[in-house]
Design a protein around this motif. Structure first.
Motif, mmCIF file in Angstrom:
data_model
loop_
_atom_site.group_PDB
_atom_site.id
_atom_site.type_symbol
_atom_site.label_atom_id
_atom_site.label_comp_id
_atom_site.label_asym_id
_atom_site.label_seq_id
_atom_site.Cartn_x
_atom_site.Cartn_y
_atom_site.Cartn_z
ATOM 1 N N GLN A 142 60.479 15.307 135.493
ATOM 2 C CA GLN A 142 59.960 14.607 134.318
ATOM 3 C C GLN A 142 60.082 13.087 134.456
ATOM 4 O O GLN A 142 60.423 12.371 133.499
ATOM 5 C CB GLN A 142 60.689 15.078 133.056
ATOM 6 C CG GLN A 142 60.450 16.540 132.696
ATOM 7 C CD GLN A 142 59.024 16.792 132.214
ATOM 8 O OE1 GLN A 142 58.546 16.178 131.258
ATOM 9 N NE2 GLN A 142 58.344 17.705 132.885
ATOM 10 N N ALA A 143 59.803 12.570 135.653
ATOM 11 C CA ALA A 143 59.884 11.128 135.878
ATOM 12 C C ALA A 143 58.835 10.400 135.049
ATOM 13 O O ALA A 143 57.685 10.848 134.940
ATOM 14 C CB ALA A 143 59.697 10.819 137.358
ATOM 15 N N LYS A 144 59.221 9.279 134.485
ATOM 16 C CA LYS A 144 58.308 8.495 133.646
ATOM 17 C C LYS A 144 58.505 7.009 133.930
ATOM 18 O O LYS A 144 59.497 6.598 134.536
ATOM 19 C CB LYS A 144 58.554 8.789 132.166
ATOM 20 C CG LYS A 144 59.943 8.467 131.680
ATOM 21 C CD LYS A 144 60.136 8.899 130.243
ATOM 22 C CE LYS A 144 61.506 8.509 129.709
ATOM 23 N NZ LYS A 144 62.613 9.085 130.519
ATOM 24 N N GLU A 145 57.548 6.218 133.479
ATOM 25 C CA GLU A 145 57.584 4.780 133.703
ATOM 26 C C GLU A 145 58.904 4.185 133.222
ATOM 27 O O GLU A 145 59.396 4.513 132.145
ATOM 28 C CB GLU A 145 56.420 4.110 132.973
ATOM 29 C CG GLU A 145 56.305 2.622 133.245
ATOM 30 C CD GLU A 145 55.066 2.007 132.608
ATOM 31 O OE1 GLU A 145 54.862 0.798 132.767
ATOM 32 O OE2 GLU A 145 54.308 2.755 131.948
ATOM 33 N N GLY A 146 59.497 3.345 134.060
ATOM 34 C CA GLY A 146 60.752 2.692 133.724
ATOM 35 C C GLY A 146 61.994 3.416 134.198
ATOM 36 O O GLY A 146 63.090 2.849 134.168
ATOM 37 N N ASP A 147 61.861 4.661 134.650
ATOM 38 C CA ASP A 147 63.014 5.401 135.153
ATOM 39 C C ASP A 147 63.495 4.821 136.479
ATOM 40 O O ASP A 147 62.704 4.284 137.268
ATOM 41 C CB ASP A 147 62.651 6.880 135.389
ATOM 42 C CG ASP A 147 62.680 7.721 134.125
ATOM 43 O OD1 ASP A 147 63.223 7.259 133.109
ATOM 44 O OD2 ASP A 147 62.151 8.852 134.161
ATOM 45 N N THR A 148 64.785 4.973 136.732
ATOM 46 C CA THR A 148 65.340 4.726 138.058
ATOM 47 C C THR A 148 65.421 6.064 138.779
ATOM 48 O O THR A 148 66.116 6.979 138.328
ATOM 49 C CB THR A 148 66.731 4.084 137.975
ATOM 50 O OG1 THR A 148 66.616 2.783 137.393
ATOM 51 C CG2 THR A 148 67.348 3.954 139.363
ATOM 52 N N VAL A 149 64.687 6.168 139.870
ATOM 53 C CA VAL A 149 64.585 7.411 140.638
ATOM 54 C C VAL A 149 65.263 7.208 141.987
ATOM 55 O O VAL A 149 65.012 6.214 142.678
ATOM 56 C CB VAL A 149 63.108 7.812 140.841
ATOM 57 C CG1 VAL A 149 62.998 9.026 141.762
ATOM 58 C CG2 VAL A 149 62.440 8.087 139.499
ATOM 59 N N VAL A 150 66.115 8.144 142.363
ATOM 60 C CA VAL A 150 66.766 8.131 143.671
ATOM 61 C C VAL A 150 66.295 9.355 144.453
ATOM 62 O O VAL A 150 66.247 10.469 143.908
ATOM 63 C CB VAL A 150 68.301 8.129 143.541
ATOM 64 C CG1 VAL A 150 68.959 8.269 144.916
ATOM 65 C CG2 VAL A 150 68.772 6.848 142.865
ATOM 66 N N VAL A 151 65.942 9.144 145.716
ATOM 67 C CA VAL A 151 65.436 10.219 146.569
ATOM 68 C C VAL A 151 66.278 10.275 147.839
ATOM 69 O O VAL A 151 66.397 9.268 148.543
ATOM 70 C CB VAL A 151 63.963 9.992 146.950
ATOM 71 C CG1 VAL A 151 63.442 11.136 147.814
ATOM 72 C CG2 VAL A 151 63.095 9.813 145.708
#
Length: 336
Positions: A142-151
């Motif tokens: 549920q990633a959305k604009e402004g999120d910090t995502v780590v892969v």
């Protein structure tokens, strides 16, 4: 006279697969029966999941049986057909196995348009790899604009695409990869905002510096200690996507997360995802992925090893040695 070379599973590995776990066989090239067609396979997908398919026991998909051709996705061209929906010359993708030729009734096989997309890319960003990244990040995460995502595994096949999709969706993206060359590719080629080399000490400290307000979405491809480090850096309501755990695939005793109570502290969720659950939505996802690719917003990097099916066992081991960047593919008989 052409023959069909095959790689069959001879034994179930303990740890890394060994030469004795494989058997090489040859058969006549198959002929299609009514409602069937034959594919000359040009490229085989080499994936971490293959290691799990070799194990006995319950899983999300039945194990490869001893003596069976090793399961693998591939692309190729139809060379003979008794099927009304597939003609000689059609380029197709499907689960064809580690062999030179496959006979199919069309189930699970898709025709490909290679007028603007190279054939191997249908095993990468526009194949199961890209679909896994797409649904894992956007549906499960549920990633959305402004999120910090780590892969994690950010220079690998799925991770590199997941991070790019996150950027397209307006997220800040941090990749975790092994070694300076891969970290450089994560930032310079795949467009992540930052990369952390997990081989260097202080991963947890570095992650807190780069994500001071915490991690909103963690797309996990590796499991193990890296998962524990990220669990210590979650934002409230974080979503952890369990896509894979390559660090554990060859372990006799799988180690689960010691830091799982951080899910409670952060009111976070951890959810496993399998791309096969989204089969009815593949067309919509491929349309969007293809649009990004053709517009130059999505990079598909394929690392292609040229050889024969006999080179499959050594090519598979590259995944567990960290020797590949992007999607690892075995091109048969010098295909390009």
């Amino acid at each position: 006279m052409a023959v069909n070379q095959q790689v069959r599973l001879a034994d179930r590995p303990s740890g890394l697969p060994r030469a004795s776990d494989w058997e090489f066989t040859s058969e006549p090239v198959p002929e299609p029966g009514p409602g069937q067609f034959v594919v000359a396979i040009s490229h085989l997908s080499v994936d971490p999941a293959m290691r799990g398919w070799m194990n006995a026991g319950a899983s999300y998909i039945p194990p490869v049986e001893i003596g069976a051709v090793m399961r693998a996705g591939g692309v190729g061209r139809v060379i003979a057909s008794e099927h009304p929906g597939f003609a000689v010359g059609d380029e197709v993708t499907g689960m064809f196995g580690v062999q030179d030729y496959a006979v199919s009734d069309g189930r699970g096989v898709m025709k490909l348009d290679t007028s603007s997309v190279p054939l191997p890319t249908y095993l990468g960003a526009l194949g199961t790899t890209g679909l896994t990244a797409y649904f894992g990040l956007l549906d499960t995460g549920q990633a959305k604009e402004g999120d910090t995502v780590v892969v994690s595994g950010a220079a690998g096949a799925v991770g590199s695409v997941a991070g790019q999709i996150a950027k397209i969706k307006g997220c800040r993206v941090i990749g975790i990869a092994g070694g300076p060359d891969k970290c450089r590719a994560v930032v310079e080629e795949f467009g992540f905002d930052a990369a952390i080399d997990y081989r260097e000490p202080g991963l947890r400290r570095r992650l807190r510096e780069l994500a001071p307000r915490g991690v909103d979405v963690y797309f996990d491809n590796v499991g193990g200690e890296i998962l524990d480090d990220v669990l210590a850096c979650l934002a409230r309501g974080a979503r952890i996507v369990i896509c894979g755990a390559i660090s554990q695939y060859n372990e006799n005793q799988v180690r689960g997360p010691a830091n799982y109570m951080m899910l409670l502290v952060a009111r976070a969720s951890m959810t496993g995802m399998l791309v096969f659950d989204y089969a009815d939505r593949y067309p919509e996802a491929l349309a969007e992925l293809g649009g990004w690719y053709r517009a130059g917003r999505l990079v598909s990097r394929e690392q292609i090893v040229h050889g024969s099916v006999r080179d499959f066992p050594a090519t598979l081991l590259m995944l567990f040695e960290g020797a590949n960047t992007g999607k690892l593919i075995l091109a048969l008989d010098g295909s390009s």
